[in-house]
Each structure stands twice: as structure tokens, then as C-alpha cells.
Design a protein around this motif. Structure first.
Motif, PDB file in Angstrom:
ATOM      1  N   LEU A   1       0.836  -1.215   0.000  1.00  0.00           N
ATOM      2  CA  LEU A   1       0.000   0.000   0.000  1.00  0.00           C
ATOM      3  C   LEU A   1       0.864   1.256   0.000  1.00  0.00           C
ATOM      4  CD1 LEU A   1      -2.832  -1.095   2.454  1.00  0.00           C
ATOM      5  CD2 LEU A   1      -2.987  -0.807  -0.019  1.00  0.00           C
ATOM      6  N   ASP A   2       1.978   1.199   0.732  1.00  0.00           N
ATOM      7  CA  ASP A   2       2.879   2.360   0.741  1.00  0.00           C
ATOM      8  C   ASP A   2       3.464   2.619  -0.647  1.00  0.00           C
ATOM      9  OD1 ASP A   2       2.452   2.964   3.337  1.00  0.00           O
ATOM     10  OD2 ASP A   2       4.266   1.973   4.122  1.00  0.00           O
ATOM     11  N   PHE A   3       3.839   1.511  -1.313  1.00  0.00           N
ATOM     12  CA  PHE A   3       4.380   1.693  -2.678  1.00  0.00           C
ATOM     13  C   PHE A   3       3.338   2.288  -3.614  1.00  0.00           C
ATOM     14  CE2 PHE A   3       7.926  -1.458  -1.851  1.00  0.00           C
ATOM     15  CZ  PHE A   3       8.921  -0.504  -2.021  1.00  0.00           C
ATOM     16  N   ILE A   4       2.106   1.784  -3.495  1.00  0.00           N
ATOM     17  CA  ILE A   4       1.024   2.328  -4.342  1.00  0.00           C
ATOM     18  C   ILE A   4       0.868   3.818  -4.065  1.00  0.00           C
ATOM     19  CG2 ILE A   4      -1.477   2.301  -4.731  1.00  0.00           C
ATOM     20  CD1 ILE A   4      -1.345  -0.753  -4.190  1.00  0.00           C
ATOM     21  N   ASP A   5       0.849   4.154  -2.766  1.00  0.00           N
ATOM     22  CA  ASP A   5       0.723   5.560  -2.368  1.00  0.00           C
ATOM     23  C   ASP A   5       1.844   6.422  -2.919  1.00  0.00           C
ATOM     24  OD1 ASP A   5      -1.544   6.055  -1.077  1.00  0.00           O
ATOM     25  OD2 ASP A   5      -0.711   6.065   0.968  1.00  0.00           O
ATOM     26  N   ALA A   6       3.082   5.936  -2.733  1.00  0.00           N
ATOM     27  CA  ALA A   6       4.255   6.707  -3.146  1.00  0.00           C
ATOM     28  C   ALA A   6       4.265   6.895  -4.667  1.00  0.00           C
ATOM     29  CB  ALA A   6       5.530   6.014  -2.689  1.00  0.00           C
ATOM     30  N   SER A   7       3.928   5.800  -5.371  1.00  0.00           N
ATOM     31  CA  SER A   7       3.935   5.896  -6.836  1.00  0.00           C
ATOM     32  C   SER A   7       2.860   6.854  -7.317  1.00  0.00           C
ATOM     33  CB  SER A   7       3.709   4.520  -7.458  1.00  0.00           C
ATOM     34  OG  SER A   7       4.715   3.636  -7.034  1.00  0.00           O
ATOM     35  N   ALA A   8       1.697   6.757  -6.702  1.00  0.00           N
ATOM     36  CA  ALA A   8       0.613   7.673  -7.073  1.00  0.00           C
ATOM     37  C   ALA A   8       1.022   9.107  -6.753  1.00  0.00           C
ATOM     38  CB  ALA A   8      -0.667   7.293  -6.346  1.00  0.00           C
ATOM     39  N   GLY A   9       1.739   9.261  -5.630  1.00  0.00           N
ATOM     40  CA  GLY A   9       2.208  10.595  -5.251  1.00  0.00           C
ATOM     41  C   GLY A   9       3.185  11.152  -6.279  1.00  0.00           C
ATOM     42  N   ASN A  10       4.110  10.283  -6.740  1.00  0.00           N
ATOM     43  CA  ASN A  10       5.059  10.710  -7.775  1.00  0.00           C
ATOM     44  C   ASN A  10       4.333  11.132  -9.041  1.00  0.00           C
ATOM     45  OD1 ASN A  10       7.452  10.431  -6.474  1.00  0.00           O
ATOM     46  ND2 ASN A  10       7.779   8.296  -7.094  1.00  0.00           N
ATOM     47  N   MET A  11       3.376  10.306  -9.396  1.00  0.00           N
ATOM     48  CA  MET A  11       2.636  10.594 -10.617  1.00  0.00           C
ATOM     49  C   MET A  11       1.879  11.909 -10.464  1.00  0.00           C
ATOM     50  SD  MET A  11       0.663   7.922 -12.857  1.00  0.00           S
ATOM     51  CE  MET A  11       0.022   8.334 -14.438  1.00  0.00           C
ATOM     52  N   ASP A  12       1.361  12.140  -9.298  1.00  0.00           N
ATOM     53  CA  ASP A  12       0.631  13.382  -9.052  1.00  0.00           C
ATOM     54  C   ASP A  12       1.549  14.590  -9.217  1.00  0.00           C
ATOM     55  OD1 ASP A  12      -1.695  14.834  -8.295  1.00  0.00           O
ATOM     56  OD2 ASP A  12      -0.726  15.211  -6.355  1.00  0.00           O
ATOM     57  N   ARG A  13       2.801  14.444  -8.729  1.00  0.00           N
ATOM     58  CA  ARG A  13       3.755  15.553  -8.879  1.00  0.00           C
ATOM     59  C   ARG A  13       4.046  15.824 -10.357  1.00  0.00           C
ATOM     60  NH1 ARG A  13       6.094  13.684  -4.378  1.00  0.00           N
ATOM     61  NH2 ARG A  13       7.658  12.460  -5.476  1.00  0.00           N
ATOM     62  N   LEU A  14       4.243  14.721 -11.104  1.00  0.00           N
ATOM     63  CA  LEU A  14       4.495  14.865 -12.543  1.00  0.00           C
ATOM     64  C   LEU A  14       3.339  15.590 -13.227  1.00  0.00           C
ATOM     65  CD1 LEU A  14       5.919  11.440 -13.739  1.00  0.00           C
ATOM     66  CD2 LEU A  14       7.035  13.651 -13.846  1.00  0.00           C
TER      67      LEU A  14
END
Lengths: 475, 145
Positions: free
Chosen positions: A279-292
């Protein structure tokens, strides 16, 4: 004209008579002595008044007009008859030639004044014939030339005309050549106009394409950022939901009795490590994508924001930038040197963003092998200011330099965080203010990022032009 | 208790589920009816199309997404605010779009609030919770609802 042959038809002893022709000043154009005939061509100027001074004439008989006379020169043993060849009829009132005939006095003696009369008649006749001949000839020569001149003037005035060609003399050939030249001129003119027209068309078309592409990119960026964001909300939302649910599951599992040791171990591993990690990885990846996505959105907004061009003190802006970056500058032990910073015409926010990104990049990509030095300077040439951001950092490989301004492009070894948008963003801002950005760099030595800002007038003009084209295209 | 029915207009079922869950979590017990596009909700409110002849609750509040197929949120807002009978129905825009021109546009047409869905779960939960509180206050009888 051969005077001798002409004279022989009127008079029997041509060997005793000499003819001459002078200009207005009396300088010989044709000398009376055969061996000096065309002496003036060799610049040997001589005047007939020196040869036949009026004081020495014994008897002058003037026919009313000047230079229209008969005279005896007893001292020299000569008789002289003169007539004037005027060019008045051709619009040259002050131009004339003097035609003269000289006879030896011994001949005159024998034939008395009758000869002198005949001499004069001869001169008069020659004059008339000459006048007629030259008039006809001159008309034939000057008329087509005048016509050509008139045509040339009309052509100069922008008319499309053609010279009439009659006969095959030099003038006609000239007219023919003139026509050929005209035809070529017309052809090249037409060609030029066509090229200009098609060029204009092409420019218009390109502009339209560019405006289209620009709009598309902006729309694309907007749609992409919006539409990509929506699923991200779900992904992060439900990973959060799962975390909440997981907490419930853990509470329930904790209360469950009768589980085998290996089952409990497995459940512990799943509930405390594996599932939260996923879940943390999903969160972090989604967060990265959001920044992009946010970066793209910001970039697409840069293209839409109206710039406000005003006097901006670049020293003040660089000072504010350095204040904002002070922690990183101190933490990394970076030395920042700033030279003379001028007041420029720019959009303050855009300039601040440009400076910030270039400084941020310079700090980010410093070499770990040596203390970082960043040198910021500016120079103004021809009312265009060029800013330089020089660092002694990692540098960029030559082949990578053209790529660094590309969207999402990151070159070299990546040890730092980044979305690969900063330089593209900077480039967009610089271009919107009518400037240009470029980079000189050597791998392992450092980089110089430079950008230009043109003077206000140019800037406004380019902004105005772009706006005009965009508006014109909208309609 | 003021029987306000929430009309949740959202084309993304995941978003709709998240919003519903978080409303419930914040103690919100009102009825929630879900619609997947603007046409559906306007048909419902105006008793047209598939809802012809049907009655709808007296007190309604619309949670409206913007980017939707068939009829988008801005158009729904325009129809509701442009009609004497429906202009008093509170409409809250609930969308991922944080574009200022879109926000300005919606306020100009007459939305009662504009809420941007945050991407993070915590933020999302908080926003929907605040929204629930806001709706409760807005619909309380002392406020004339």
C-alpha cells in the motif's frame, strides 16, 4: 560626308577649295587641311578665328546673321565663306556648328567675285543638305531613343509595356534588346511575386499550424493532467481505504483464538509488513505521478498566463532566490558569486522562476569532488541583456546538451530527484519574453546556462505580434 | 432532522464510492442517490426522460463533478441556476479540476461552493468530512433550508 565629292558636283576645281566645320566656340571639328582633318580627336584644338582673324579680312559681306558671311583675306591670299548649322529645331537653341569653305585667292582673282558667290552658294547648299540629312538622321536616332526613354520611365512607374520594333538598324536592335530585357524583367517580377505570395501563404500556414499545435499541446496537457489525476484520486483513495480496513482486520485477527503458530506468523507478516508495504508503494507511486501531472499542469498554465512586462531589478530577484535557497547553499557549502545585475524589462514572476530553476539546477548538479562555485553575471549588448549562470559542477556530455531542454528528459547519471521539467519550463518562460536560452558545458568541468532578454520595445512587439496572430487566427 | 437527499453526480464509480464512504464515515446519514452524468440528474430533478412523472425529495443537494460524458457539470449548473424552480437547490462542485478559469466560471454561473478533490487519502477524507459538516450547517432549519 565627303565634302570634296559633294563640292566637285558644284564646282570644277575642288583641289583649290578647303572646307571646315567648327563648334560654337569656333574650334575645328573638321580641319580645312586634309592632314589635320580630325585633329580635335587627338586633342589638338585649334580655332578658325586664329587662322582667319576678322581684323585681317579686307571685305566682309554679312548676310544679316552672324557667321553667315563672305570675306577676303588679301594678306593670306584667301577667300572665306561661312554658314551656320543651327540645332534650334531640335530644342538646342544655343548649339550650332559653323561650316566654312576656303579658296585660294589666285583662283578668286581669275574668277572674281562670281567665284566667291558660288563658294558661298556651295557652303549654303552643303549647310542645307547637312541640316536636312542630320535632321532626318537625328530624328531616326533620337525619336526611338526618346521613345525608349519614355517607355523606361513608364516601366519605372510600374507599367507593363513593350517597345515597338521597326526595321533592323541599331536602334531597332536596341529596342529589341530592350524588349527582351523587359520580358525577362516581367518574368522575374512575376516569379518574384509568386514566390513572395507563396512565401506569405507558407508563413501563414506555418503560423496556423504552430498556433494549432500550441493549442493542442495546451489542451493535451490540460486534459492529460486532469484525466490522469482522476484515477489517481481513486488509487490513493482506495489504498487509504485499504489501510483503514487493514487496521480493522488486524484488530479482529488479534482477537481470534485457536490459530496455529505458523498461521499466526504468516498473518503477522502479511498484515504488518507485506500488505502495508504494498500500500505504501502504491501511495508513493501515485504521489510521484501526481507531482508529474502537477508539473505538466503548471507548464500548460505558463503558456496561458499573461506576462506583465515592467522594469525589474534582477539584483533584487537573485537576492530573493538566494534567500529561498539559503539552507541548501549552506548545507552543500556552495559559494555563489553575483556580478553587476542590471534592471531589465521582464515579467517579474517569470524572471524569478527562471533564476530559481537555473540556480536550483546548478546546486543540484554540483560535483561532489570539489567545493561548488556558482557565478551569476549579466551583460547588456545592443539593449539585449544576457544572463549567465556558470557552475563548476558535473557538466553535461556534448551529445546530451540538445536534449536537456526537452520535456521529461533527464540526462547523465541520476542521483538526484527531479521530474525533468525545470529547463523546459525555463525555456518556455524565456521564449515567451522574446529571448533565447542555451547551454555551454563540459562533462566533469561544469556548465554555463545563458539566456537573453531583448529590449522592451522588441519584446512588446513580439508579444503583440504573437497575440495578433493568435487573435487573427481565432476569427 | 432535515431530510436532505444528496444527489451525487459522478461518472467515475470509484470516486462515487470513495465520496459515499467518507460521507458515511463523517457521520452523514442522509440518503445518497448516485448519477453517472449530467443528463441523468437533470432528468431526475425536472422529472424528464426516464424519470418522467416521478416525484423527487423536497430537499435536495447536488454534489456535482465537472468532466462527465453526455452532459457536463457546468451545463447542469447552468440549467439548475437558470430555472426559477431549481435555482435554490444548493450545488457543490466536487471535482479534480483546480483550474482557476473553471472555478471562476462555476462561481459565475452560480455554484454554492467549489471543492477540489485532493489526491491523497487523508486530504480527501478531510475534505469530504468538512463537506459533510458544511452541508449539515447549510441545510439546518435555522438557515432557512
Amino acid at each position: 560626308m565627303n565634302f570634296d565629292i559633294f563640292a566637285s558636283s558644284l564646282y570644277e576645281a575642288p583641289e583649290n577649295i578647303f572646307y571646315f566645320l567648327t563648334n560654337e566656340q569656333g574650334d575645328y571639328l573638321i580641319h580645312p587641311l586634309p592632314d589635320k582633318r580630325l585633329a580635335f580627336e587627338r586633342n589638338l584644338r585649334a580655332n578658325y578665328l586664329d587662322d582667319f582673324p576678322k581684323q585681317k579680312a579686307r571685305k566682309l559681306s554679312v548676310d544679316g546673321r552672324r557667321d553667315h558671311l563672305r570675306a577676303f583675306y588679301p594678306g593670306m591670299g584667301l577667300g572665306l565663306a561661312l554658314d551656320r548649322l543651327s540645332f534650334e529645331d531640335w530644342g538646342l537653341p544655343n548649339r550650332f556648328f559653323t561650316l566654312g569653305a576656303v579658296a585660294k585667292l589666285s583662283v578668286l582673282k581669275e574668277q572674281s567675285s562670281d567665284l566667291l558667290n558660288r563658294l558661298f552658294l556651295l557652303v549654303a547648299l552643303i549647310t542645307v543638305v547637312l541640316v536636312l540629312v542630320t535632321m532626318v538622321f537625328a530624328r531616326r536616332v533620337t525619336q526611338p531613343i526618346r521613345h525608349l526613354t519614355a517607355l523606361a520611365n513608364r516601366i519605372a512607374g510600374g507599367e507593363v509595356v513593350e517597345a515597338p520594333v521597326q526595321g533592323d538598324d541599331e536602334i531597332s536592335q536596341l529596342a529589341g534588346a530592350f524588349n527582351t530585357m523587359l520580358a525577362r524583367l516581367n518574368a522575374s517580377h512575376t516569379e518574384l511575386r509568386e514566390v513572395a505570395d507563396s512565401l506569405e501563404e507558407q508563413v501563414l500556414e506555418r503560423t496556423r499550424d504552430l498556433v494549432d499545435a500550441n493549442k493542442e499541446i495546451r489542451n493535451f496537457a490540460y486534459i492529460v493532467s486532469h484525466d490522469l489525476r482522476s484515477p489517481l484520486v481513486s488509487i490513493q483513495g482506495f489504498s487509504g481505504e485499504l489501510k483503514e480496513d487493514l487496521a480493522d482486520v488486524k484488530t479482529i485477527v488479534g482477537g481470534v483464538k485457536g490459530l496455529k503458530e505458523n498461521q499466526r506468523k504468516k498473518l503477522d507478516e502479511l498484515l504488518n509488513n507485506r500488505i502495508p508495504e504494498a500500500l505504501d508503494f502504491i501511495d508513493a507511486s501515485a504521489g510521484n505521478m501526481d507531482r508529474l501531472i502537477n508539473s505538466i499542469l503548471n507548464l500548460s498554465r505558463v503558456g496561458r498566463r499573461d506576462l506583465k512586462i515592467e522594469d525589474v531589478d534582477s539584483r533584487k530577484i537573485i537576492g530573493e532566490n538566494l534567500k529561498a535557497l539559503v539552507h541548501r547553499i549552506e548545507a552543500d557549502g556552495v559559494k555563489v558569486v553575483t556580478g553587476e545585475m542590471p534592471v531589465v524589462q521582464a515579467d517579474a514572476l517569470a524572471l524569478e522562476q527562471i533564476f530559481l530553476n537555473l540556480l536550483d539546477n546548478a546546486i543540484k548538479y554540483l560535483s561532489p569532488d570539489r567545493p561548488g562555485i556558482i557565478d551569476v553575471s549579466a551583460e547588456t549588448v545592443d539593449k539585449t541583456t544576457v544572463f549567465h549562470f556558470k557552475d563548476n559542477g558535473a557538466g553535461i556530455a556534448k551529445g546530451d546538451i540538445p536534449l536537456i531542454f526537452d520535456l521529461f528528459k533527464r540526462v547523465g547519471e541520476q542521483e538526484t530527484e527531479g521530474e525533468g521539467m525545470g529547463l523546459n519550463y525555463v525555456q518556455t518562460l524565456v521564449r515567451r519574453m522574446g529571448g533565447r536560452i542555451w547551454c555551454d558545458s563540459e562533462l566533469g568541468k561544469g556548465s554555463i546556462f545563458s539566456f537573453s532578454l531583448p529590449e522592451e520595445a522588441k519584446l512588446r512587439a513580439s508579444l503583440k505580434e504573437i497575440t495578433r496572430q493568435l487573435e487573427g487566427y481565432k476569427e | 432532522m432535515n431530510p436532505v437527499t444528496i444527489l451525487l453526480v459522478e461518472d467515475d464509480p470509484a470516486h462515487a464510492a470513495l465520496i459515499e464512504r467518507n460521507l458515511k464515515r463523517s457521520g452523514f446519514t442522509n440518503d445518497v442517490i448516485k448519477f453517472v452524468n449530467g443528463k441523468q440528474v437533470t432528468d431526475y430533478i425536472f422529472s424528464e426522460g426516464e424519470y418522467a412523472g416521478e416525484k423527487h425529495p423536497k430537499h435536495m443537494l447536488v454534489l456535482l463533478d465537472i468532466n462527465m460524458p453526455v452532459m457536463n457539470g457546468a451545463e447542469v449548473l447552468r440549467r439548475l441556476k437558470g430555472n426559477e424552480k431549481t435555482k435554490d437547490i444548493p450545488v457543490i462542485m466536487l471535482t479534480t479540476t483546480d483550474d482557476q478559469t473553471e472555478i471562476d466560471n462555476c462561481y459565475r454561473i452560480g455554484c454554492n461552493a467549489y471543492v477540489v478533490k485532493p489526491v491523497g487519502h487523508a486530504g480527501f477524507t478531510k475534505v469530504i468530512k468538512d463537506l459533510g459538516l458544511f452541508v449539515n450547517i447549510m441545510m439546518s432549519p435555522t438557515n432557512g433550508g
